[in-house]
Design a protein around this motif. Sequence first.
Motif, mmCIF file in Angstrom:
data_model
loop_
_atom_site.group_PDB
_atom_site.id
_atom_site.type_symbol
_atom_site.label_atom_id
_atom_site.label_comp_id
_atom_site.label_asym_id
_atom_site.label_seq_id
_atom_site.Cartn_x
_atom_site.Cartn_y
_atom_site.Cartn_z
ATOM 1 N N MET A 85 0.618 78.615 -20.035
ATOM 2 C CA MET A 85 -0.554 78.951 -19.230
ATOM 3 C C MET A 85 -0.616 78.117 -17.961
ATOM 4 O O MET A 85 -1.034 78.598 -16.899
ATOM 5 C CB MET A 85 -1.826 78.770 -20.056
ATOM 6 N N LEU A 86 -0.170 76.860 -18.037
ATOM 7 C CA LEU A 86 -0.124 76.023 -16.830
ATOM 8 C C LEU A 86 0.898 76.553 -15.827
ATOM 9 O O LEU A 86 0.691 76.472 -14.611
ATOM 10 C CB LEU A 86 0.210 74.577 -17.224
ATOM 11 N N TYR A 87 2.003 77.095 -16.333
ATOM 12 C CA TYR A 87 3.010 77.725 -15.472
ATOM 13 C C TYR A 87 2.370 78.874 -14.687
ATOM 14 O O TYR A 87 2.574 79.015 -13.477
ATOM 15 C CB TYR A 87 4.139 78.271 -16.355
ATOM 16 N N LEU A 88 1.596 79.673 -15.385
ATOM 17 C CA LEU A 88 0.919 80.806 -14.760
ATOM 18 C C LEU A 88 -0.101 80.338 -13.737
ATOM 19 O O LEU A 88 -0.209 80.898 -12.631
ATOM 20 C CB LEU A 88 0.246 81.646 -15.845
ATOM 21 N N LEU A 89 -0.845 79.302 -14.081
ATOM 22 C CA LEU A 89 -1.841 78.753 -13.158
ATOM 23 C C LEU A 89 -1.181 78.199 -11.908
ATOM 24 O O LEU A 89 -1.685 78.377 -10.790
ATOM 25 C CB LEU A 89 -2.645 77.655 -13.870
ATOM 26 N N PHE A 98 7.211 70.740 -7.083
ATOM 27 C CA PHE A 98 6.822 69.505 -7.772
ATOM 28 C C PHE A 98 5.945 69.816 -8.987
ATOM 29 O O PHE A 98 6.182 69.299 -10.090
ATOM 30 C CB PHE A 98 6.080 68.575 -6.806
ATOM 31 N N VAL A 99 4.947 70.672 -8.798
ATOM 32 C CA VAL A 99 4.046 71.021 -9.897
ATOM 33 C C VAL A 99 4.793 71.814 -10.961
ATOM 34 O O VAL A 99 4.650 71.555 -12.167
ATOM 35 C CB VAL A 99 2.832 71.823 -9.380
ATOM 36 N N PHE A 100 5.600 72.773 -10.523
ATOM 37 C CA PHE A 100 6.388 73.541 -11.481
ATOM 38 C C PHE A 100 7.330 72.624 -12.270
ATOM 39 O O PHE A 100 7.569 72.835 -13.464
ATOM 40 C CB PHE A 100 7.193 74.625 -10.778
ATOM 41 N N GLY A 101 7.847 71.608 -11.598
ATOM 42 C CA GLY A 101 8.725 70.664 -12.275
ATOM 43 C C GLY A 101 7.996 69.889 -13.352
ATOM 44 O O GLY A 101 8.518 69.685 -14.455
ATOM 45 N N LEU A 102 6.755 69.449 -13.046
ATOM 46 C CA LEU A 102 5.974 68.709 -14.037
ATOM 47 C C LEU A 102 5.659 69.576 -15.256
ATOM 48 O O LEU A 102 5.750 69.123 -16.402
ATOM 49 C CB LEU A 102 4.669 68.209 -13.399
ATOM 50 N N VAL A 103 5.288 70.823 -14.996
ATOM 51 C CA VAL A 103 4.988 71.728 -16.107
ATOM 52 C C VAL A 103 6.256 72.020 -16.911
ATOM 53 O O VAL A 103 6.218 72.142 -18.139
ATOM 54 C CB VAL A 103 4.358 73.033 -15.588
ATOM 55 N N SER A 104 7.398 72.109 -16.224
ATOM 56 C CA SER A 104 8.667 72.329 -16.918
ATOM 57 C C SER A 104 8.992 71.168 -17.842
ATOM 58 O O SER A 104 9.511 71.364 -18.952
ATOM 59 C CB SER A 104 9.797 72.524 -15.900
ATOM 60 N N ILE A 105 8.695 69.945 -17.406
ATOM 61 C CA ILE A 105 8.905 68.776 -18.264
ATOM 62 C C ILE A 105 8.024 68.866 -19.506
ATOM 63 O O ILE A 105 8.468 68.583 -20.627
ATOM 64 C CB ILE A 105 8.616 67.476 -17.477
ATOM 65 N N LEU A 106 6.763 69.292 -19.311
ATOM 66 C CA LEU A 106 5.856 69.459 -20.449
ATOM 67 C C LEU A 106 6.372 70.537 -21.401
ATOM 68 O O LEU A 106 6.303 70.384 -22.624
ATOM 69 C CB LEU A 106 4.454 69.823 -19.942
ATOM 70 N N MET A 107 6.903 71.607 -20.838
ATOM 71 C CA MET A 107 7.460 72.668 -21.668
ATOM 72 C C MET A 107 8.666 72.147 -22.449
ATOM 73 O O MET A 107 8.876 72.504 -23.612
ATOM 74 C CB MET A 107 7.863 73.863 -20.788
ATOM 75 N N GLY A 108 9.450 71.295 -21.806
ATOM 76 C CA GLY A 108 10.567 70.662 -22.497
ATOM 77 C C GLY A 108 10.089 69.831 -23.677
ATOM 78 O O GLY A 108 10.727 69.819 -24.740
ATOM 79 N N LEU A 109 8.943 69.142 -23.507
ATOM 80 C CA LEU A 109 8.347 68.389 -24.609
ATOM 81 C C LEU A 109 8.047 69.312 -25.789
ATOM 82 O O LEU A 109 8.327 68.976 -26.951
ATOM 83 C CB LEU A 109 7.061 67.706 -24.139
ATOM 84 N N GLY A 110 7.519 70.493 -25.492
ATOM 85 C CA GLY A 110 7.212 71.437 -26.551
ATOM 86 C C GLY A 110 8.442 71.848 -27.339
ATOM 87 O O GLY A 110 8.422 71.882 -28.576
#
Length: 412
Positions: A85-89, A98-110
């Motif tokens: 959902m953060l990716y979509l936002l 930069f923001v997409f990269g941060l969300v990608s890191i979070l997705m990697g955590l998942g």
Amino acid sequence: MTAERIIRTYMALAGLYTLAASLIWSVNTLFLLDAGLGIGQVFIANALFSVGMVLFEIPTGVVADTLGRRVSYLLSVVILAASTMLYLLAAQTGAGVFVFGLVSILMGLGFTFYSGALEAWLVDALGEVPSHEELDHVFARGHQVSGTAMLLGTISGGLLGQIDLAIPFIVRSGLLFVVFAIAWTLMHDIGFVPQRLELRALPRAMAQQARVGITFGWQQPGLRLLMLAASMRAMFFGWAFYASQPYFLELLQRDAVWIVGLVTAGVSVSTIIGNQIVDTLSKRCGRRSTLLLWATLVSTVASVMIGVTSAFAVAVAGLMVVAAAMGVIMPIRQAFLHRVTASEHRATVVSFDAMVASVGGAGGQLGLGAVSDQRGFSSGYIVGGAVTGLALPILWLLRRRGDEADLPGDPG
């Protein structure tokens, strides 16, 4: 719990998770391009996903080996839904790389909470009940279920993306919360006793688990060779899968998202075919490493062919061959790894294995992303395909060792 019920639960959880996750796989690159990122930036974001997996594999391995495999799986589902959902936002607000990269890191955590946890749960549980199932066979069946789920997910994602590229992301998040409810009901730790984990003890536990991963993973010669070979493949395959979306539309000279969905679905079918022939090939090959060698050779040739050709049909056929080869490789190497890993270290070693592959994946995304940005996708496939050939001498060394785990036919 009987062995049959344990295996059915494993299949259900693996299939449902993959179904939800794969809804965006056929449109992810197109989604990022539509959000305003350039080709190079897309693969920077994807590389940061791999970086996230590198950073969090050991901490999440601690969770799986202390709080339990069930807790790890449930955390994965929640984090993946939220990060989607953060990716979509981020796309809707016009955020940059930069923001997409941060969300990608979070997705990697998942995904790191998922990697190893479900496999470890299966092997531990089968060890507690009478079972004559071979791990190769169970993992092959599991990949067939996941492949079928990926088939449904990628086709659905492509069709939904044809309407609006944001829809697959919304549906994925909603389905993941359904998966959470099902996992909460069906998945309970068997053959493993969860332990308490205090936050203040986490750094020490991480250091200890890192030592476990190194001692029982990297320092085992057979596993080290297996990990290095996987890293060579990961340098190419993560990039190749997502690069195929714009590359194939470029070859086809049509802006048809649904066709990309069908191609991605074809990858699922090919992977299932590869899983299906594992049993037959195992009976003809005396060693697991022999199968890994042949499958890697076929995959390398097909990967280079994708870049050499300018014909859409030939490139698609090459990708299908690569997927089928991976369908053979994955359950074989899983069985090898679990055969030589003790239960108390299983999730950590599997996570360490995934971390090594993620290092290669991050480097491949950045390197091949730069190559494709400067010289085109075809050059990326030629260079990346050649890199996978570096796994061949590594696998040859593995075969020469003659490890006991190299012989198929071990029961789970």
